[in-house]
Design an enzyme around this catalytic site. Structure first.
Site, short mmCIF file in Angstrom:
data_model
loop_
_atom_site.label_atom_id
_atom_site.label_comp_id
_atom_site.label_asym_id
_atom_site.label_seq_id
_atom_site.Cartn_x
_atom_site.Cartn_y
_atom_site.Cartn_z
N SER A 1 0.84 -1.19 0.00
CA SER A 1 0.00 0.00 0.00
C SER A 1 0.87 1.24 0.00
CB SER A 1 -0.91 0.02 1.23
OG SER A 1 -1.58 1.26 1.34
N TYR B 1 -1.35 -0.27 10.78
CA TYR B 1 -1.53 -0.64 9.37
C TYR B 1 -0.36 -0.16 8.52
CZ TYR B 1 -3.65 -1.02 4.73
OH TYR B 1 -3.89 -1.33 3.41
#
Length: 272
Positions: A165, A178
């Protein structure tokens, strides 16, 4: 006049009356496992891989209906696919996933580590459960599936593609854990590429920006002020769609990228 084909093809002249053209797809004869493929980016990746000739194992953790829908779509267009349930944060279930892959298709050539989870919290809200829930799936699960895939690849090697990501480097606030999991994925990608290169196993990652998926819609992200802020600073002026990501996976899985490993490909509309 010169005729240019958009696809490579073979000409079969064995029949003296008819000449047939057989389209050669990029992944003909290959077998791929895509984790977390019942919806969103994973589902689109599975369909694109199948569209290029790969037999695809559509892994899911809980959404059998979604996985079956992806399989049905692939099969209805002439492709090969099966759905296999496995929580890829658990080694025993991972082993069963790859055992069923071998039973169905006899081998493995491609692993797409797409399964992942995200939860947002400021520092004061972080708990052990919040930490381990994300690291167990996003990092440990990726390592364990890669470990099993390496055992399953043949002598010709294989391709591992990790879906990371943009948050690994953009590092937005209130998503500390995250962000950390995806930074770990980037580091693992580079380390594994060096470790496995001598076995002709390539390891690359794709780092998407904000993508409109079922999960993002359910979380309210795609209708949020955050989306509008992201679009405002993105050169191409929009968030992504799953079909923006999947073709790059096909490229990294195919021989077109035969000399590419250890790379991180950002697909973000220009946002960094």
């Amino acid at each position: 006049m010169i005729l240019v084909s958009l696809y490579p093809f073979r000409v079969d002249r064995s029949n003296s009356i008819h000449t047939t053209l057989t389209i050669v797809k990029k992944l003909d004869g290959k077998v791929a496992v895509v984790t977390g493929a019942s919806k969103g980016i994973g589902a689109e990746i599975a369909k694109h891989l199948a569209g290029e000739g790969a037999a695809v194992v559509v892994n899911y953790a809980s959404s059998k209906e979604g996985a079956d829908r992806v399989v049905d779509e692939i099969v209805s267009t002439g492709g090969k696919a099966i759905a296999v349930q496995a929580n890829v944060a658990k080694k025993a279930e991972i082993q069963q996933l790859f055992a069923e892959t071998k039973q169905a298709f006899g081998k493995l050539d491609i692993l797409v580590n797409n399964a992942g989870i995200y939860e947002f919290s400021p520092l004061e809200g972080i708990t052990e459960e919040h930490f381990y829930k994300q690291f167990d799936l996003n990092v440990l699960g990726l390592l364990l599936t890669s470990q099993q895939a390496v055992k399953s690849f043949g002598e010709e090697g294989g391709s591992i593609i990790n879906i990371s990501s943009i948050v690994s480097t953009l590092t937005p606030a209130n998503s500390l854990v995250y962000n950390a999991t995806k930074a770990a994925v980037d580091a693992i990608t580079k380390s594994l590429a060096k470790e496995l290169g001598s076995r002709n196993i390539r390891v690359n990652s794709i780092n998407p920006g904000m993508v409109e998926t079922e999960g993002a819609r359910t979380a309210g992200i795609t209708e949020s002020e955050g989306r509008r802020q992201v679009e405002a600073i993105t050169p191409l002026g929009r968030i992504g769609q799953p079909h923006d990501i999947a073709p790059a996976v096909v490229f990294l899985a195919s021989s077109d990228s035969a000399w590419i490993t250890g790379e991180t490909l950002y697909i973000t509309g220009g946002l960094y």
